[in-house]
Design an enzyme around this catalytic site. Structure first.
Site, PDB file in Angstrom:
ATOM      1  N   HIS A  59       1.105  -0.928  -0.206  1.00  0.00           N
ATOM      2  CA  HIS A  59      -0.458  -0.059  -0.158  1.00  0.00           C
ATOM      3  C   HIS A  59       0.437   1.231   0.099  1.00  0.00           C
ATOM      4  O   HIS A  59       0.407   2.133  -0.564  1.00  0.00           O
ATOM      5  CB  HIS A  59      -1.297  -0.079   1.227  1.00  0.00           C
ATOM      6  CG  HIS A  59      -1.467   0.994   1.525  1.00  0.00           C
ATOM      7  ND1 HIS A  59      -3.201   1.514   1.479  1.00  0.00           N
ATOM      8  CD2 HIS A  59      -1.219   2.204   1.646  1.00  0.00           C
ATOM      9  CE1 HIS A  59      -3.537   2.464   1.909  1.00  0.00           C
ATOM     10  NE2 HIS A  59      -2.114   3.099   1.895  1.00  0.00           N
ATOM     11  N   GLU A  60       2.048   1.433   1.099  1.00  0.00           N
ATOM     12  CA  GLU A  60       2.574   1.939   0.805  1.00  0.00           C
ATOM     13  C   GLU A  60       3.693   2.513   0.022  1.00  0.00           C
ATOM     14  O   GLU A  60       3.589   3.856  -0.438  1.00  0.00           O
ATOM     15  CB  GLU A  60       3.619   2.825   2.122  1.00  0.00           C
ATOM     16  CG  GLU A  60       2.948   2.037   3.797  1.00  0.00           C
ATOM     17  CD  GLU A  60       2.181   3.501   3.919  1.00  0.00           C
ATOM     18  OE1 GLU A  60       2.558   4.166   3.447  1.00  0.00           O
ATOM     19  OE2 GLU A  60       1.201   3.270   4.198  1.00  0.00           O
ATOM     20  N   HIS A  63       1.738   4.471  -2.706  1.00  0.00           N
ATOM     21  CA  HIS A  63       2.184   5.760  -2.410  1.00  0.00           C
ATOM     22  C   HIS A  63       3.350   6.065  -3.429  1.00  0.00           C
ATOM     23  O   HIS A  63       3.415   7.559  -3.991  1.00  0.00           O
ATOM     24  CB  HIS A  63       1.890   6.237  -1.222  1.00  0.00           C
ATOM     25  CG  HIS A  63       0.688   6.140  -0.806  1.00  0.00           C
ATOM     26  ND1 HIS A  63      -0.354   6.998  -0.890  1.00  0.00           N
ATOM     27  CD2 HIS A  63       0.216   5.877   0.365  1.00  0.00           C
ATOM     28  CE1 HIS A  63      -1.702   6.410  -0.054  1.00  0.00           C
ATOM     29  NE2 HIS A  63      -1.157   5.485   0.362  1.00  0.00           N
ATOM     30  N   ASP A 168      -5.425   8.987   4.520  1.00  0.00           N
ATOM     31  CA  ASP A 168      -5.586   9.130   2.740  1.00  0.00           C
ATOM     32  C   ASP A 168      -7.036   9.379   2.765  1.00  0.00           C
ATOM     33  O   ASP A 168      -7.199  10.000   1.646  1.00  0.00           O
ATOM     34  CB  ASP A 168      -5.855   7.341   2.060  1.00  0.00           C
ATOM     35  CG  ASP A 168      -4.079   6.863   1.925  1.00  0.00           C
ATOM     36  OD1 ASP A 168      -2.708   7.785   2.248  1.00  0.00           O
ATOM     37  OD2 ASP A 168      -4.351   5.674   2.318  1.00  0.00           O
TER      38      ASP A 168
HETATM   39 ZN    ZN Z   1      -2.510   5.371   2.434  1.00  0.00          ZN
END
Ligand code: ZN
Length: 361
Positions: A59-60, A63, A168
């Site tokens: 997930h990170e 980004h 987020d």
């Molecule tokens: Zn996030």
């Protein structure tokens, strides 16, 4: 305590596990033991937590790798018991870019959930009554492992789109607002909603889940800090170092005695000093070093710092603001055409921001 475990790096981004992560593992073990768990069930649960955090890393990375496409680097991804954190060098100011960088995170969990959905016989499992088949659902099987991982990923997507800035969802809200209104105003609105959500999280957390209490604090302080930063940066827009620097400052020579410096600290308000020899800046004296060495019979050159950054009068104050935030010893000499003309530090920059905010309203 600074102890953390470096797991290596991906595309130049370090993956770090914070030492408090150990508490999460201990908590999992303790919780299993309390429920009469076996070695097998303990290992199953630890493996599950690690799998969840593997999804968090992905997930990170979503980004970070999207940010990279817009020229923004990420120093590291830190794993904390309450989740992951990608340390981006900066947040893109273009709302469209910010939106894409933010959405990329939860989108990774959507993809993971879809993949797990395709592997698992979800339809069949959904038709089974959970309460009547508790035994089947508590088996330490690979299918249950993946099923729970599916549920967690769906949960992560839902949790992440709650508009609790700076999480987020809150960032998505800020980016959408910033497409219509001024970014400072957009951040203020998103931060207020974020702090309101944090209070709700805190109340729910106090009743049901201690992790939510930490998340609430993180959101509340994060919203406050980032709102302030965006406001400060907007006030500094278009200003240079020359506007904010101190020019009336005391200079010492390398051969001066430290007693002279200590006298100056006591009799005046200056804390840090520039050392000049033959019109060249040769060192800096930081307040902390002066205090620590004040009882010794030393000369300035014995304790001055010789590795330091010099700023130019034309430099953008926004960049200097970020520099000062990131450094512990934030005192920099300023030059014009390579000639020493002044200095800037965090106190004096904050004063300048305060004065600008009075002018702005
Ligand atoms: Zn996030």
């Amino acid at each position: 305590m600074k102890a953390s475990l470096n797991l290596g790096s991906i595309s130049g981004i370090k993956i770090i596990v914070h030492w408090t992560f150990l508490f999460l593992i201990l908590w999992v073990v303790f919780d299993e033991l309390k429920r009469g768990g076996t070695v097998e069930s303990i290992l199953f649960n630890i493996a599950f937590v690690l799998a969840v955090f593997f999804c968090v890393v992905l997930h990170e990375l979503g980004h970070a790798l999207t940010a990279k496409r817009f020229g923004v680097n990420t120093e590291k991804i830190t794993l904390l018991p309450i989740g992951g954190m990608a340390s981006l060098d900066k947040i893109p100011e273009s709302p469209k870019q910010e939106l894409l960088v933010v959405i990329a995170g939860p989108l990774v969990n959507v993809v993971i959930a879809i993949l797990l959905y395709l592997i698992l016989p979800i339809q069949e499992l959904a038709n089974m009554n959970f309460a009547n088949n508790l035994e089947t659902f508590s088996n330490l099987s690979l299918q249950n492992f993946l099923l729970y991982l599916f549920i967690v990923n769906v949960g992560l997507v839902i949790f992440n789109i709650i508009p609790a800035f700076p999480m987020d969802g809150g960032r998505i809200l800020r980016a959408l607002l910033a497409m219509k209104i001024d970014r400072v105003k957009a951040t203020q609105i998103a931060a207020s909603i974020g702090q309101f959500m944090a209070i709700i999280f805190l109340l729910v957390g106090l009743l049901y889940n201690p992790f939510l209490v930490f998340i609430a604090l993180f959101i509340f302080l994060g919203a406050y800090g980032e709102n302030k930063m965006v406001l400060h940066l907007s006030l500094l827009k278009g200003h240079t170092v020359e506007d904010a620097m101190m020019t009336n400052i005391t200079i010492f020579k390398p051969e001066d005695s430290m007693d002279l410096v200590v006298d100056k600290i006591i009799s005046g308000t200056e804390n840090n000093f520039v050392i000049i020899k033959d019109s060249t800046i040769t060192g800096l004296l930081y307040h902390q070093d002066i205090i620590e060495n004040s009882n010794k019979n030393l000369l300035v050159k014995d304790i001055m710092e010789v590795n330091f950054k010099v700023l130019d009068v034309d430099e953008d104050l926004k960049e200097v603001y970020n520099l000062i935030q990131s450094k512990k010893k934030s005192f920099f000499p300023v030059v014009e055409n390579k000639k020493f003309v002044g200095a800037i530090d965090s106190i004096n920059l904050n004063e300048y921001i305060m004065l600008q905010s009075k002018l702005a309203y």
